[in-house]
Design a protein around this motif. Structure first.
Motif: not given
Length: 69
Positions: A12-18, A38-44, A47-51
């Motif tokens: 289940k963890m590996n199948a998640k998109k987000f 790395l996630a920020k560099e990738a622009k991936a 931000k939804i509210d504080k999440v």
């Protein structure tokens, strides 16, 4: 029985998109701070509210650019 439950959770963890930062760091075997960078560099990052959610598809494409042929 306990092994089967862990396999299902891992699948289940590996199948998640987000994923959140902590989940992503575990999924890709990276430290939390490095995964965030790395996630920020990738622009991936979304931000939804504080999440903050990381799109795994975008992150994996970015990760492939570091491949040593």
């Amino acid at each position: 029985m306990d092994y089967a439950r862990k396999d299902v959770e891992r699948t289940k963890m590996n199948a998640k998109k987000f994923v959140r930062y902590q989940e992503g760091a575990e999924k890709y075997s990276l430290g939390l701070t490095k995964f965030q960078e790395l996630a920020k560099e990738a622009k991936a990052v979304y931000k939804i509210d504080k999440v903050a959610l990381v799109n795994c598809e975008i992150f994996e494409r970015y990760l492939e650019t570091f491949r040593i042929a």
